[in-house]
Design a protein around this motif. Structure first.
Motif, mmCIF file in Angstrom:
data_model
loop_
_atom_site.group_PDB
_atom_site.id
_atom_site.type_symbol
_atom_site.label_atom_id
_atom_site.label_comp_id
_atom_site.label_asym_id
_atom_site.label_seq_id
_atom_site.Cartn_x
_atom_site.Cartn_y
_atom_site.Cartn_z
ATOM 1 N N ARG A 1 0.821 -1.214 0.000
ATOM 2 C CA ARG A 1 0.000 0.000 0.000
ATOM 3 C C ARG A 1 0.858 1.269 0.000
ATOM 4 N NH1 ARG A 1 -5.106 0.562 0.420
ATOM 5 N NH2 ARG A 1 -6.109 2.398 1.252
ATOM 6 N N GLN B 1 1.088 4.110 -2.870
ATOM 7 C CA GLN B 1 0.828 5.503 -2.480
ATOM 8 C C GLN B 1 2.001 6.406 -2.860
ATOM 9 O OE1 GLN B 1 -1.245 6.306 0.944
ATOM 10 N NE2 GLN B 1 -1.154 8.451 0.441
ATOM 11 N N CYS B 2 3.198 5.939 -2.594
ATOM 12 C CA CYS B 2 4.399 6.723 -2.867
ATOM 13 C C CYS B 2 4.570 7.002 -4.367
ATOM 14 C CB CYS B 2 5.615 5.980 -2.317
ATOM 15 S SG CYS B 2 7.121 6.921 -2.342
ATOM 16 N N SER C 1 -1.969 6.945 -4.648
ATOM 17 C CA SER C 1 -3.090 6.206 -4.058
ATOM 18 C C SER C 1 -2.628 4.815 -3.638
ATOM 19 C CB SER C 1 -4.229 6.072 -5.068
ATOM 20 O OG SER C 1 -5.204 5.163 -4.600
ATOM 21 N N GLY C 2 -2.870 4.476 -2.394
ATOM 22 C CA GLY C 2 -2.513 3.157 -1.886
ATOM 23 C C GLY C 2 -3.371 2.040 -2.453
#
Length: 166
Positions: free
Chosen positions: A106, A110-111, A115-116
């Motif tokens: 996740r 996200q990174c 969005s995770g």
């Protein structure tokens, strides 16, 4: 500085290498093909040897490994085997005296995508964009490169925070 990203597994564990200068450069990626080995202990030995060979060939300064996602849908024995593969990767890096960082799936999404809950296609687009790539030979390798890129961004962020603390 070279970062090795690992996506551990017992069938096709992926690896991805990036070199850090002012920004990340793609070096190499691929997977360790363990499919035809039946014994768990032999699979783990082959995984250890494969990672050790990558480390010997590229001399990474740091290793980043994806954390194991425990799926309720998967058989508990498959989850345990995956955890053993991840442990093998951790021990291999430790035996080569290389610092290891761990990132959840996740957090990686996200990174890199913002969005995770992002899907593989969005992750692939962002990895290609960050490293100016056109093709990666497998999703296992792509995931490993994403782990290495996540480590780069976390590393860069840590350096920037130290500058502002002074």
């Amino acid at each position: 500085m070279i970062f090795l990203g690992l996506d551990p597994g017992l069938i096709r564990p992926g690896f991805g290498l990036i070199k850090i200068k002012d920004y990340p450069y793609y070096i190499d990626s691929g997977y360790i093909n363990i499919i035809k080995i039946n014994s768990l202990s032999k699979k783990l030995k082959f995984l250890y040897s494969g990672i050790s060979e990558i480390i010997s060939n590229y001399c990474p300064s740091e290793v980043a490994i994806e954390e194991t996602f425990i799926s309720k849908k998967k058989n508990i024995f498959k989850n345990l085997k995956l955890i053993q593969a991840r442990g093998t990767a951790l021990v291999c890096a430790a035996n080569h005296n290389i610092p290891v960082s761990e990132y959840s799936s996740r957090l990686i999404k996200q990174c890199l995508t913002g969005s995770g809950a992002s899907n593989k296609i969005n992750l692939k687009k962002m990895v290609y964009s960050y490293l100016n790539l056109r093709y990666i030979n497998s999703y296992d390798a792509l995931d490993a490169i994403a782990v290495a890129l996540t480590h780069y961004f976390k590393y860069k962020n840590k350096l920037n925070n130290k500058k502002y603390e002074k």
